[in-house]
Design an enzyme around this catalytic site. Structure first.
Site, PDB file in Angstrom:
ATOM      1  N   SER A 249      16.867  34.927 -36.910  1.00  0.00           N
ATOM      2  CA  SER A 249      17.354  34.561 -38.240  1.00  0.00           C
ATOM      3  C   SER A 249      16.813  35.552 -39.254  1.00  0.00           C
ATOM      4  O   SER A 249      15.791  36.208 -39.019  1.00  0.00           O
ATOM      5  CB  SER A 249      16.890  33.154 -38.611  1.00  0.00           C
ATOM      6  OG  SER A 249      15.555  33.163 -39.100  1.00  0.00           O
ATOM      7  N   ASP A 250      17.480  35.686 -40.391  1.00  0.00           N
ATOM      8  CA  ASP A 250      16.878  36.429 -41.485  1.00  0.00           C
ATOM      9  C   ASP A 250      15.848  35.510 -42.147  1.00  0.00           C
ATOM     10  O   ASP A 250      15.782  34.310 -41.869  1.00  0.00           O
ATOM     11  CB  ASP A 250      17.947  36.892 -42.479  1.00  0.00           C
ATOM     12  CG  ASP A 250      17.535  38.161 -43.211  1.00  0.00           C
ATOM     13  OD1 ASP A 250      16.321  38.420 -43.324  1.00  0.00           O
ATOM     14  OD2 ASP A 250      18.420  38.901 -43.680  1.00  0.00           O
ATOM     15  N   TRP A 251      15.053  36.089 -43.041  1.00  0.00           N
ATOM     16  CA  TRP A 251      13.936  35.358 -43.644  1.00  0.00           C
ATOM     17  C   TRP A 251      14.429  34.045 -44.280  1.00  0.00           C
ATOM     18  O   TRP A 251      15.166  34.053 -45.261  1.00  0.00           O
ATOM     19  CB  TRP A 251      13.249  36.215 -44.698  1.00  0.00           C
ATOM     20  CG  TRP A 251      12.045  35.579 -45.320  1.00  0.00           C
ATOM     21  CD1 TRP A 251      12.021  34.501 -46.142  1.00  0.00           C
ATOM     22  CD2 TRP A 251      10.687  35.989 -45.155  1.00  0.00           C
ATOM     23  NE1 TRP A 251      10.738  34.208 -46.509  1.00  0.00           N
ATOM     24  CE2 TRP A 251       9.889  35.099 -45.926  1.00  0.00           C
ATOM     25  CE3 TRP A 251      10.059  37.014 -44.448  1.00  0.00           C
ATOM     26  CZ2 TRP A 251       8.494  35.216 -46.007  1.00  0.00           C
ATOM     27  CZ3 TRP A 251       8.676  37.126 -44.534  1.00  0.00           C
ATOM     28  CH2 TRP A 251       7.908  36.241 -45.299  1.00  0.00           C
ATOM     29  N   GLY A 252      14.014  32.934 -43.697  1.00  0.00           N
ATOM     30  CA  GLY A 252      14.329  31.628 -44.264  1.00  0.00           C
ATOM     31  C   GLY A 252      15.780  31.220 -44.171  1.00  0.00           C
ATOM     32  O   GLY A 252      16.173  30.214 -44.784  1.00  0.00           O
ATOM     33  N   SER A 253      16.608  31.952 -43.421  1.00  0.00           N
ATOM     34  CA  SER A 253      18.041  31.636 -43.432  1.00  0.00           C
ATOM     35  C   SER A 253      18.357  30.310 -42.737  1.00  0.00           C
ATOM     36  O   SER A 253      19.400  29.709 -43.012  1.00  0.00           O
ATOM     37  CB  SER A 253      18.861  32.768 -42.801  1.00  0.00           C
ATOM     38  OG  SER A 253      18.632  32.886 -41.420  1.00  0.00           O
TER      39      SER A 253
END
Length: 756
Positions: free
Chosen positions: A293-297
């Site tokens: 995942s991207d940061w916090g996605s």
């Protein structure tokens, strides 16, 4: 007595070593897949979920263990084997300390994988990726990524969150600086080169790192160029423009990881999209690595309105095929219960963990978890002299000569009275560009420093600051919109000079993540400064530093010479000086169209024809603006040279069953050697799904000496002649095709053929 104590110490040491070894996974035999399965069979559900959890670095790993707050929780998770990866942990000593906990204190001793945004170098910086793309030099780009991998691996990093292979047509979007521009063919070639550079020939070597193709998918099509915004594209755009670079990275370069995107697509966040991650990526394309995942996605699916809470977000992401959670804390806190409740099958957990473990095995971390933790190598490799040579070569090749009326460039060695104006000319940090988190401020060679190596016949005046106040990656910039106190000095200097070099553009943090702009001209008071200087001296060379295409219609109409230098990294000033004084003949070509006005955005060369493409009847009812041309300011593929290339003798042979043969003769009619990028474009005139008016399907970069010529040949196979229909099927249809071969997307020789 001393001997007894010594023997006792030896025995204790051996016992401790055995205890440490016993914490590491047993040395399984067989293939990597067999070893992964054997290890997986020993893991509890908690340990499996732990491998799917990535944390940001949270404390000085060489100091005391954290005793409170979130750091304490992360530390406890690490010791329990509930962390599979860290990001933003830098330095061989720091990495070793954390790795030691993972392999010597957890039950199974599974090593960590350490990731970092190594985007265009680590300490030594190459040009921003969009600048590199302007070189159209795949080998130089591969070497640049190789250099970045060598430096990053020397500080303990074994995984980069690069390359970004998002195609984008909108210069307002700040992250265009991180990609290869607007074209899927060029973007795919560059993406493959970067992946191969990072991963090398042997992923288990201690100077290679796993690459990550990002952001899957559609992130570069954010509406209005506003970062994190909605994406709404048609099927044809998805399959023919957005997907190809990702598919190439997987099937041609064996990229080990893929990062999903922040945006929604068809109303579904990419992180929770089964269609993207399982149906396309893993099933149809056969991707064997893991998805991050991207940061916090994962967490961001809540404000998207797709998940009610973090528990539900974890369920959606895991079921959809997002294998590792970056800093949402969703998997580590909820996934075990979701499995026990039957909301996520353990088979899907096993699939994710198997993929993660396999990459760790391929990196050689199970053979030697400390293979990237050599402090002596760290000291040797950072800012290495060879790396400086690599990025200087890359920087020179990234420069694009946009305009050169009257051959004002290059300067003669004896050129007198050069005025250099602009705050960026004396800046040693901004030219490093965005996404330089591993590098150090003040380490770029400035333009002034570069010029000093060529001549003493110049004088400098700042003119005006570009930005003021605190400059930080996570803070908004304060543009200088009022202070013109330096104008008078700059104007006086220009009056007294024979030629003026204006170094203007964006600060390095004007572009990058979350750096969208609606006004993509020169920021602040720079446009006014340029016009005031031009009033007193018409011999102006505009040196642009920027991370995106800029709208500069006044400069294009008035300034005789414009040099696009992007943000060139560590060797900025030396590369620019080499070009200004003709020691390097510029060879770059634009990977993105430059608009005349921001109102044209998104603007791109491979557009579709409308039903009313031209003004046939002499009225207003055709596809146009009433206040601006439809054409770009500078077209995709455009780039001049200090020499002149002539194209002749276009030949098209459709008789060979292996493909359509196209050739052209290119001659250097000038007085200096130069590199040219010959570009081939096609147009499928009538198809079951309308095709763009022009599509890049081949290019070759080569050097020609004065007076020499070269026959450049291309073969158009089904791969170049076909396209994806609206069901995602690749088809090749018979019919008439136009061909153009030339020096840019708007200048070349034309012909046609019939595909039968």
């Amino acid at each position: 007595m001393k001997q007894t104590k010594f023997l006792f110490s030896v025995v204790i040491g051996i016992l401790m070593m055995n205890a440490c070894v016993s914490k590491q996974p047993e040395n399984e035999t067989g293939s990597i897949d067999q070893q992964v399965d054997a290890l997986l069979s020993k893991m509890t559900i908690e340990e499996k979920v732990g491998q799917m959890n990535q944390y940001n670095g949270f404390y000085d790993a060489t100091g005391p263990a954290p005793s409170e707050g979130g750091a304490k929780i992360k530390y406890e998770h690490l010791r329990k084997g509930m962390v599979g990866s860290f990001l933003n942990v830098r330095g061989a000593e720091q990495v070793r300390a954390l790795q030691k906990i993972a392999v010597e204190e957890t039950r199974l001793g599974i090593p960590l994988i350490f990731g970092l945004d190594v985007i265009h170098g680590h300490k030594t910086l190459a040009p921003i990726p969009l600048g590199e793309a302007a070189s159209w030099d795949l080998e130089a780009i591969r070497q640049s990524a190789r250099m970045a991998a060598v430096e990053a691996s020397a500080i303990g990093i074994n995984w980069t969150f690069a390359p970004m292979v998002d195609i984008s047509r909108d210069a307002r979007w700040g992250r265009v600086m991180e990609g290869a521009g607007e074209d899927p063919y060029l973007g795919a070639k560059i993406g493959v080169a970067r992946v191969k550079g990072f991963q090398g020939d042997d992923l288990a070597a201690n100077n290679t790192i796993a690459a990550c193709a990002k952001h899957f998918a559609g992130y570069g099509f954010a509406e209005a160029g506003r970062d994190y915004n909605t994406v709404d594209v048609g099927t044809s755009t998805l399959y023919n423009i957005i997907f190809p670079p990702f598919k190439a990275a997987i099937q041609e370069a064996d990229v080990k990881t893929v990062m999903n995107a922040f945006n929604i697509l068809n109303g579904v966040p990419a992180t929770g999209s089964t269609f993207l991650q399982r149906d396309i990526l893993k099933d149809e394309w056969g991707f064997e690595g893991f998805v991050l995942s991207d940061w916090g996605s994962v967490m961001e699916m809540i404000p998207h309105g797709f998940a009610a809470d973090l528990n539900e977000a974890a369920m959606h992401a895991a079921n959809a095929g997002s294998d590792m959670d970056m800093e949402s804390h969703a998997y580590v806190n909820h996934l075990v219960d979701l499995v026990k409740e039957g909301k996520v099958s353990e088979d899907k957990i096993d699939d994710a963990v198997r993929r993660i473990l396999k990459v760790k095995y391929e990196l050689g971390l199970f053979d030697d978890p400390y293979r990237y933790c050599d402090e002596a190598r760290e000291k040797e490799m950072l800012y290495h002299e060879d790396h400086q040579k690599t990025v200087l070569d890359m920087a020179r090749k990234s420069i694009v000569l946009l305009k050169n009326e009257g051959a004002i460039l290059p300067f003669a060695k004896a050129q007198k009275k050069i005025a250099v104006i602009g705050a960026l000319a004396d800046d040693k940090t901004s030219p490093l560009g965005s996404w330089r988190i591993g590098s150090d401020d003040g380490t770029a060679f400035s333009v002034l420093e570069g010029l000093k190596e060529k001549t003493s016949n110049f004088t400098y005046a700042k003119g005006a600051d570009v930005v003021t106040g605190d400059v930080n990656f996570v803070l908004e910039l304060n543009e200088n919109t009022t202070d013109k106190s330096g104008f008078n000095e700059a104007i006086r200097l220009a009056k007294a000079s024979e030629v003026v070099v204006m170094v203007l553009g964006e600060h390095g943090f004007h572009s990058g993540e979350a750096r969208s702009r609606t006004n993509i001209g020169l920021p602040g008071v720079q446009q006014e400064l340029l016009e005031e200087v031009y009033k007193v001296n018409k011999n102006v060379v505009l040196v642009l530093m920027n991370g995106r295409p800029l709208a500069l219609p006044w400069a294009a109409d008035n300034i005789p010479a414009i040099v696009e230098t992007w943000q060139l990294g560590s060797q900025t000033g030396n590369a620019i000086a080499d070009v200004l004084f003709g020691e390097y003949n510029p060879s770059g070509k634009l990977p993105m169209s430059f608009p005349r006005s921001v109102g044209q955005c998104p603007i791109y060369y491979n557009k579709y024809s409308t039903g009313r493409p031209v003004n046939v009847e002499g009225n207003v009812f055709w596809s146009h603006y009433i206040d601006e041309s439809n054409d770009p300011l500078f077209a995709f593929g455009h780039g001049l040279s200090y020499t002149d290339f002539e194209y002749a003798d276009l030949k098209i042979d459709d008789s060979d069953p292996s493909g359509i043969k196209v050739s052209v003769v290119v001659k250097n009619n000038g007085k200096v050697a130069g590199e040219e990028v010959t570009q081939l474009y096609i147009h499928d005139k009538v198809a079951s799904v309308a095709r763009p008016i022009k599509e890049l399907k081949g290019f070759e970069k080569f050097m020609l000496e004065p007076g020499s010529s070269k026959t450049v040949s291309f073969t158009l196979s089904n791969a170049e002649l076909g396209f994806y229909d609206n069901q995602g099927e690749f088809i090749v249809e018979p019919g008439m095709f136009d061909v153009m071969v030339g020096t840019s997307s708007i200048k070349g020789l034309t012909g046609s053929f019939e595909l039968k």
